[in-house]
Design an enzyme around this catalytic site. Structure first.
Site, PDB file in Angstrom:
ATOM      1  N   LYS A 186      25.493   7.560   3.874  1.00 43.33           N
ATOM      2  CA  LYS A 186      24.726   6.556   3.397  1.00 43.33           C
ATOM      3  C   LYS A 186      25.564   6.638   2.001  1.00 43.33           C
ATOM      4  O   LYS A 186      26.203   5.479   1.183  1.00 43.33           O
ATOM      5  CB  LYS A 186      23.314   6.647   3.065  1.00 43.33           C
ATOM      6  CG  LYS A 186      22.932   5.587   4.342  1.00 43.33           C
ATOM      7  CD  LYS A 186      20.704   5.611   3.702  1.00 43.33           C
ATOM      8  CE  LYS A 186      20.158   5.779   5.108  1.00 43.33           C
ATOM      9  NZ  LYS A 186      18.670   6.192   5.090  1.00 43.33           N
ATOM     10  N   ARG A 198      16.188  18.273   0.669  1.00 42.80           N
ATOM     11  CA  ARG A 198      14.706  18.027   0.549  1.00 42.80           C
ATOM     12  C   ARG A 198      14.276  19.758  -0.977  1.00 42.80           C
ATOM     13  O   ARG A 198      14.517  20.237   0.021  1.00 42.80           O
ATOM     14  CB  ARG A 198      14.002  17.853   1.571  1.00 42.80           C
ATOM     15  CG  ARG A 198      13.078  17.025   1.474  1.00 42.80           C
ATOM     16  CD  ARG A 198      12.650  15.558   1.179  1.00 42.80           C
ATOM     17  NE  ARG A 198      12.499  14.403   1.795  1.00 42.80           N
ATOM     18  CZ  ARG A 198      13.412  12.924   1.487  1.00 42.80           C
ATOM     19  NH1 ARG A 198      13.142  12.586   0.199  1.00 42.80           N
ATOM     20  NH2 ARG A 198      13.768  12.520   2.025  1.00 42.80           N
ATOM     21  N   SER A 200       8.691  12.278  -2.701  1.00 44.08           N
ATOM     22  CA  SER A 200       7.878  11.131  -2.020  1.00 44.08           C
ATOM     23  C   SER A 200       9.173   9.565  -1.859  1.00 44.08           C
ATOM     24  O   SER A 200       8.944   9.032  -1.325  1.00 44.08           O
ATOM     25  CB  SER A 200       7.816  10.452  -3.535  1.00 44.08           C
ATOM     26  OG  SER A 200       9.498  10.362  -4.503  1.00 44.08           O
ATOM     27  N   HIS A 222      14.632  12.611  -7.883  1.00 42.89           N
ATOM     28  CA  HIS A 222      15.291  13.160  -7.511  1.00 42.89           C
ATOM     29  C   HIS A 222      16.813  13.009  -8.443  1.00 42.89           C
ATOM     30  O   HIS A 222      16.477  12.801  -9.448  1.00 42.89           O
ATOM     31  CB  HIS A 222      16.368  12.078  -6.459  1.00 42.89           C
ATOM     32  CG  HIS A 222      15.771  11.747  -5.286  1.00 42.89           C
ATOM     33  ND1 HIS A 222      14.625  12.391  -5.396  1.00 42.89           N
ATOM     34  CD2 HIS A 222      16.121  10.560  -3.981  1.00 42.89           C
ATOM     35  CE1 HIS A 222      14.300  11.280  -3.489  1.00 42.89           C
ATOM     36  NE2 HIS A 222      14.981  10.374  -3.737  1.00 42.89           N
ATOM     37  N   GLN A 252      16.200  15.925  -3.573  1.00 39.82           N
ATOM     38  CA  GLN A 252      15.527  15.063  -3.656  1.00 39.82           C
ATOM     39  C   GLN A 252      13.995  14.866  -3.330  1.00 39.82           C
ATOM     40  O   GLN A 252      13.505  15.927  -2.367  1.00 39.82           O
ATOM     41  CB  GLN A 252      16.692  13.954  -2.147  1.00 39.82           C
ATOM     42  CG  GLN A 252      17.439  13.838  -3.040  1.00 39.82           C
ATOM     43  CD  GLN A 252      17.854  12.706  -1.888  1.00 39.82           C
ATOM     44  OE1 GLN A 252      19.293  13.028  -1.030  1.00 39.82           O
ATOM     45  NE2 GLN A 252      17.610  12.528  -1.242  1.00 39.82           N
ATOM     46  N   CYS A 278      17.971   5.499  -2.377  1.00 37.77           N
ATOM     47  CA  CYS A 278      17.261   5.837  -3.572  1.00 37.77           C
ATOM     48  C   CYS A 278      18.623   6.987  -3.837  1.00 37.77           C
ATOM     49  O   CYS A 278      18.835   6.346  -5.229  1.00 37.77           O
ATOM     50  CB  CYS A 278      16.109   6.643  -3.922  1.00 37.77           C
ATOM     51  SG  CYS A 278      16.444   8.166  -2.030  1.00 37.77           S
ATOM     52  N   VAL A 298       6.587   2.825  -3.249  1.00 40.37           N
ATOM     53  CA  VAL A 298       7.569   1.902  -3.197  1.00 40.37           C
ATOM     54  C   VAL A 298       6.211   0.919  -3.314  1.00 40.37           C
ATOM     55  O   VAL A 298       6.680  -0.085  -4.983  1.00 40.37           O
ATOM     56  CB  VAL A 298       8.937   1.385  -2.727  1.00 40.37           C
ATOM     57  CG1 VAL A 298       9.767   0.487  -3.145  1.00 40.37           C
ATOM     58  CG2 VAL A 298       9.578   2.932  -1.726  1.00 40.37           C
ATOM     59  N   THR A 342       1.003  -1.409  -0.187  1.00 45.08           N
ATOM     60  CA  THR A 342      -0.490   0.149  -0.164  1.00 45.08           C
ATOM     61  C   THR A 342       0.910   1.699   0.428  1.00 45.08           C
ATOM     62  O   THR A 342       0.267   2.308  -0.198  1.00 45.08           O
ATOM     63  CB  THR A 342      -0.591   0.081   1.021  1.00 45.08           C
ATOM     64  OG1 THR A 342      -0.082  -0.137   2.730  1.00 45.08           O
ATOM     65  CG2 THR A 342      -1.857  -0.525   1.601  1.00 45.08           C
TER      66      THR A 342
END
Ligand SMILES: NC(=O)c1ccc[n+]([C@@H]2O[C@H](COP(=O)([O-])OP(=O)(O)OC[C@H]3O[C@@H](n4cnc5c(N)ncnc54)[C@H](OP(=O)(O)O)[C@@H]3O)[C@@H](O)[C@H]2O)c1
Length: 340
Positions: A215, A236, A160, A243, A157, A130, A14, A11
């Site tokens: 990351k 963001r 979402s 992105h 970014q 991502c 992704v 739901t």
């Protein structure tokens, strides 16, 4: 004979894209289960021209299922991924929980497909962040030609990347700017995101960088080459999906911008759109729903010896998450499980 596939987090942003992409790419599916939390039990989700009713992850038995594509966040992954793996179902996980475990392969199929065989260490394969996924697709073919020493990347970014709630926050805050009586507290992000940009994604680390930035450093090393130095600033921006990244690369050897353009044109997963004229580059709204990572604005950086700049845009829900996970499933099927 095809595969029995579970999509976990069906739901969510992704999970929704995973179902779309499995159908679009005609993945050989014999049976598919859409799983989410108990509160979503019975919620309908689309899979091609079929409608699936969501089942409760908590009571689902993974025995006899070939692969589970997880997109539920680290907490739920920690509880349920080991259960699936123990039942003999290979987990392909989108959370950050397993990415830095040396026993678990972290895979971008265009870059390090050979790592797929390590799936058997723990029956778990990790999908990268991502912002890393799209960047390494662009870096790898250039690294193979001229050896990358250092990368300086600034990201732009979309909301979402912060899940369904992130998209709702941008929508609600934007409406509230035009209609001040519609008083929406800016509580999803740390500052107002509508008509603003926020230089903060994930938590702060001791050295002042954020976890999102860390990351990109750690994952690029694990996927492409441990020798590559990366420094990142992750931001963001008020874009719903897609992105963007401004990437500065320093190579060991000289690489001419025309040759770099030719290399990228031939590279898997990449589409070069690079005309030095108005609109001759890609922006996030144009990449939505596409499989490709788009590269534009390729140009020499004459301030360092062997430098290149480029602009990299991709659908974060696709290459940054769901598409990469489905590509891993395809790779696992092709190289290991060999059904379908
Ligand atoms: N968005 C991106 O660009 C992106 C990129 C790479 C990786 N990821 C990672 O992918 C994962 C999912 O992200 P998303 O953007 O799809 O999030 P999302 O839109 O918020 O969706 C979260 C999904 O997880 C389910 N879920 C959450 N807790 C659960 C639990 N305890 N039991 C069962 N189901 C549970 C939700 O089900 P309910 O609807 O029933 O609550 C929903 O289906 C996260 O780990 C994220 O970090 C996201």
């Amino acid at each position: 004979m095809g595969y029995r596939i579970a999509v976990v987090g069906a739901t969510g942003n992704v999970g929704h894209e995973m179902l779309n992409i499995l159908a679009e790419r005609a993945f050989p599916v014999d049976e598919i289960a859409a799983l989410a939390s108990r509160k979503s039990l019975g919620t309908e989700v689309s899979f091609g021209d079929r409608t699936l009713k969501t089942k409760d992850l908590d009571t689902f038995d993974f025995a006899g299922w070939d692969m589970a594509l997880f997109a539920v966040g680290s907490e739920a992954t920690k509880t349920y991924a080991p259960k699936a793996a123990k039942a003999g179902c290979v987990v392909i996980d989108n959370s950050s929980l397993y990415r830095y475990d040396s026993q678990i392969p972290l895979i971008v199929p265009e870059v390090n497909p050979e790592a797929i065989h390590d799936y058997k260490n723990k029956m778990i394969i990790a999908n990268p962040n991502c912002s890393t996924a799209q960047m390494v697709v662009a870096l790898k073919p250039l690294h193979d030609r001229a050896r990358i020493k250092r990368v300086v990347v600034s990201t732009y970014q979309s909301v979402s990347g912060a899940g369904k709630d992130g998209m709702d926050a941008l929508w609600d805050e934007t409406k509230a700017v035009y209609n001040p009586t519609d008083n929406t507290p800016a509580d999803k992000f740390t500052k107002q995101i509508a008509f603003n940009v926020i230089p903060h994604i994930d938590v702060f680390m001791d050295d002042g960088s954020t976890k999102e930035e860390w990351k990109m450093v750690a994952e690029t090393k694990k996927i492409v080459d441990t020798s590559i130095k990366v420094t990142a600033t992750c931001v963001r921006v008020p874009v719903f999906v897609g992105h963007s990244e401004a990437i500065n690369i320093e190579f060991e050897d000289f690489l001419d911008e025309d040759e770099a353009r030719d290399i990228l044109r031939e590279a898997p997963g990449i589409m070069v759109i690079d005309k030095r004229e108005d609109g001759g580059y890609v922006t996030p709204v144009e990449c939505v729903g596409d499989f490709a990572t788009f590269i534009s604005r390729i140009r020499q950086d004459s301030t360092i010896e062997n430098g290149l700049n480029l602009w990299c845009v991709s659908d974060n829900l696709r290459k940054g998450a769901a598409l990469n996970a489905v590509q891993i499933a395809e790779l696992l099927g092709r190289e290991v499980l060999k059904k379908g």
